[in-house]
Design a protein around this motif. Structure first.
Motif, PDB file in Angstrom:
ATOM      1  N   VAL A  93       0.845  -1.197   0.000  1.00  0.00           N
ATOM      2  CA  VAL A  93       0.000   0.000   0.000  1.00  0.00           C
ATOM      3  C   VAL A  93       0.883   1.250   0.000  1.00  0.00           C
ATOM      4  O   VAL A  93       1.798   1.384   0.814  1.00  0.00           O
ATOM      5  N   GLY A  94       0.621   2.130  -0.955  1.00  0.00           N
ATOM      6  CA  GLY A  94       1.403   3.363  -1.089  1.00  0.00           C
ATOM      7  C   GLY A  94       2.674   3.200  -1.904  1.00  0.00           C
ATOM      8  O   GLY A  94       3.357   4.180  -2.190  1.00  0.00           O
ATOM      9  N   GLN A  95       2.980   1.986  -2.321  1.00  0.00           N
ATOM     10  CA  GLN A  95       4.206   1.712  -3.067  1.00  0.00           C
ATOM     11  C   GLN A  95       3.915   1.575  -4.561  1.00  0.00           C
ATOM     12  O   GLN A  95       2.820   1.222  -4.970  1.00  0.00           O
ATOM     13  N   THR A 102       4.738  -2.330 -17.235  1.00  0.00           N
ATOM     14  CA  THR A 102       3.814  -1.331 -16.706  1.00  0.00           C
ATOM     15  C   THR A 102       4.194  -0.969 -15.283  1.00  0.00           C
ATOM     16  O   THR A 102       4.961  -1.678 -14.625  1.00  0.00           O
ATOM     17  N   LEU A 103       3.648   0.141 -14.811  1.00  0.00           N
ATOM     18  CA  LEU A 103       3.929   0.598 -13.455  1.00  0.00           C
ATOM     19  C   LEU A 103       2.606   0.840 -12.732  1.00  0.00           C
ATOM     20  O   LEU A 103       1.741   1.573 -13.236  1.00  0.00           O
ATOM     21  N   LEU A 104       2.448   0.215 -11.567  1.00  0.00           N
ATOM     22  CA  LEU A 104       1.237   0.363 -10.762  1.00  0.00           C
ATOM     23  C   LEU A 104       1.542   1.049  -9.453  1.00  0.00           C
ATOM     24  O   LEU A 104       2.650   0.959  -8.934  1.00  0.00           O
ATOM     25  N   LEU A 134      -5.567  -6.319  -3.553  1.00  0.00           N
ATOM     26  CA  LEU A 134      -5.012  -4.971  -3.568  1.00  0.00           C
ATOM     27  C   LEU A 134      -5.590  -4.202  -4.749  1.00  0.00           C
ATOM     28  O   LEU A 134      -5.630  -4.711  -5.870  1.00  0.00           O
ATOM     29  N   ASN A 135      -6.044  -2.988  -4.487  1.00  0.00           N
ATOM     30  CA  ASN A 135      -6.562  -2.098  -5.532  1.00  0.00           C
ATOM     31  C   ASN A 135      -5.456  -1.127  -5.928  1.00  0.00           C
ATOM     32  O   ASN A 135      -4.843  -0.500  -5.059  1.00  0.00           O
ATOM     33  N   CYS A 136      -5.249  -0.984  -7.238  1.00  0.00           N
ATOM     34  CA  CYS A 136      -4.146  -0.158  -7.728  1.00  0.00           C
ATOM     35  C   CYS A 136      -4.592   0.782  -8.838  1.00  0.00           C
ATOM     36  O   CYS A 136      -5.584   0.542  -9.518  1.00  0.00           O
ATOM     37  N   SER A 137      -3.803   1.829  -9.017  1.00  0.00           N
ATOM     38  CA  SER A 137      -3.963   2.694 -10.181  1.00  0.00           C
ATOM     39  C   SER A 137      -2.807   2.401 -11.138  1.00  0.00           C
ATOM     40  O   SER A 137      -1.755   1.901 -10.732  1.00  0.00           O
ATOM     41  N   ILE A 138      -3.032   2.710 -12.395  1.00  0.00           N
ATOM     42  CA  ILE A 138      -2.032   2.459 -13.433  1.00  0.00           C
ATOM     43  C   ILE A 138      -1.280   3.757 -13.690  1.00  0.00           C
ATOM     44  O   ILE A 138      -1.850   4.729 -14.168  1.00  0.00           O
ATOM     45  N   VAL A 139      -0.008   3.775 -13.349  1.00  0.00           N
ATOM     46  CA  VAL A 139       0.834   4.958 -13.515  1.00  0.00           C
ATOM     47  C   VAL A 139       1.407   5.004 -14.929  1.00  0.00           C
ATOM     48  O   VAL A 139       1.452   6.056 -15.557  1.00  0.00           O
ATOM     49  N   ARG A 140       1.846   3.853 -15.420  1.00  0.00           N
ATOM     50  CA  ARG A 140       2.367   3.733 -16.784  1.00  0.00           C
ATOM     51  C   ARG A 140       1.723   2.499 -17.418  1.00  0.00           C
ATOM     52  O   ARG A 140       1.907   1.388 -16.932  1.00  0.00           O
ATOM     53  N   GLY A 141       0.962   2.723 -18.456  1.00  0.00           N
ATOM     54  CA  GLY A 141       0.264   1.635 -19.119  1.00  0.00           C
ATOM     55  C   GLY A 141       1.156   0.830 -20.041  1.00  0.00           C
ATOM     56  O   GLY A 141       2.345   1.087 -20.169  1.00  0.00           O
ATOM     57  N   GLY A 142       0.543  -0.133 -20.676  1.00  0.00           N
ATOM     58  CA  GLY A 142       1.238  -1.015 -21.606  1.00  0.00           C
ATOM     59  C   GLY A 142       0.546  -2.356 -21.621  1.00  0.00           C
ATOM     60  O   GLY A 142      -0.520  -2.528 -21.040  1.00  0.00           O
ATOM     61  N   THR A 143       1.155  -3.312 -22.257  1.00  0.00           N
ATOM     62  CA  THR A 143       0.588  -4.649 -22.338  1.00  0.00           C
ATOM     63  C   THR A 143       1.298  -5.566 -21.358  1.00  0.00           C
ATOM     64  O   THR A 143       2.531  -5.574 -21.290  1.00  0.00           O
ATOM     65  N   PRO A 152       9.496  -4.668  -7.259  1.00  0.00           N
ATOM     66  CA  PRO A 152       9.453  -3.267  -6.832  1.00  0.00           C
ATOM     67  C   PRO A 152       9.991  -2.370  -7.946  1.00  0.00           C
ATOM     68  O   PRO A 152      10.765  -2.798  -8.792  1.00  0.00           O
ATOM     69  N   GLU A 153       9.572  -1.107  -7.916  1.00  0.00           N
ATOM     70  CA  GLU A 153      10.056  -0.143  -8.912  1.00  0.00           C
ATOM     71  C   GLU A 153      11.551   0.060  -8.762  1.00  0.00           C
ATOM     72  O   GLU A 153      12.101   0.112  -7.716  1.00  0.00           O
TER      73      GLU A 153
END
Length: 153
Positions: A93-95, A102-104, A134-143, A152-153
């Protein structure tokens, strides 16, 4: 440091619709999985503001559910988009983390609800408390594709 694997991808065209499996799918930044009920605004909770662009659940949770409670919960039943293994979802959470290219951003833990019991005809809501995904947002899309590495990022 951890590293996990994407085991399955599922979407539904609308609330209560059966989940459909995909080998790969496009994640659309700020929206969701291409064609999924929450990307198109047709999900059960679409009208409730929340971070719900992509949802994940751990395979380890599904194994424990069967082992400890005798409940088999297949990847097309749990209503989450991505089933993963080796990913510490509750600690993210928060990470930000990477799935394939892709980046979530992990927004919040998913809260189990009676709707899941209703749709699956299985009493799992209470059993999934604190392990419902876990619910996430998509920061960087892609396939993304089944078998992709998650890290981890």
């Amino acid at each position: 440091m951890w590293q996990g694997t994407l085991l399955s991808i599922h979407t539904a065209v609308e609330g209560r619709a059966p989940m459909e499996a995909h080998d790969s799918i496009k994640l659309i930044e700020g929206l969701g999985l291409e064609g999924d009920r929450y990307a198109t605004g047709k999900g059960k909770y679409s009208q409730i503001p929340d971070i719900r662009e992509v949802t994940l659940i751990e395979k380890e949770t599904l194994v424990a559910l069967e082992r400890d409670h005798g409940v088999t919960f297949d990847a097309d039943e749990h209503r989450r988009n991505l089933t993963v293994s080796g990913v510490p979802l509750n600690h993210l959470v928060g990470q930000r983390f990477v799935v394939g290219d892709t980046l979530l951003l992990a927004g919040r833990l998913n809260t189990p609800c009676r709707y899941l019991d209703l749709v699956t005809d299985k009493a799992v809501c209470d059993l999934l408390r604190h392990r419902s995904g876990l619910n996430c947002s998509i920061v960087r899309g892609g396939t993304i594709s089944v078998g992709d590495t998650i890290r981890p990022e």
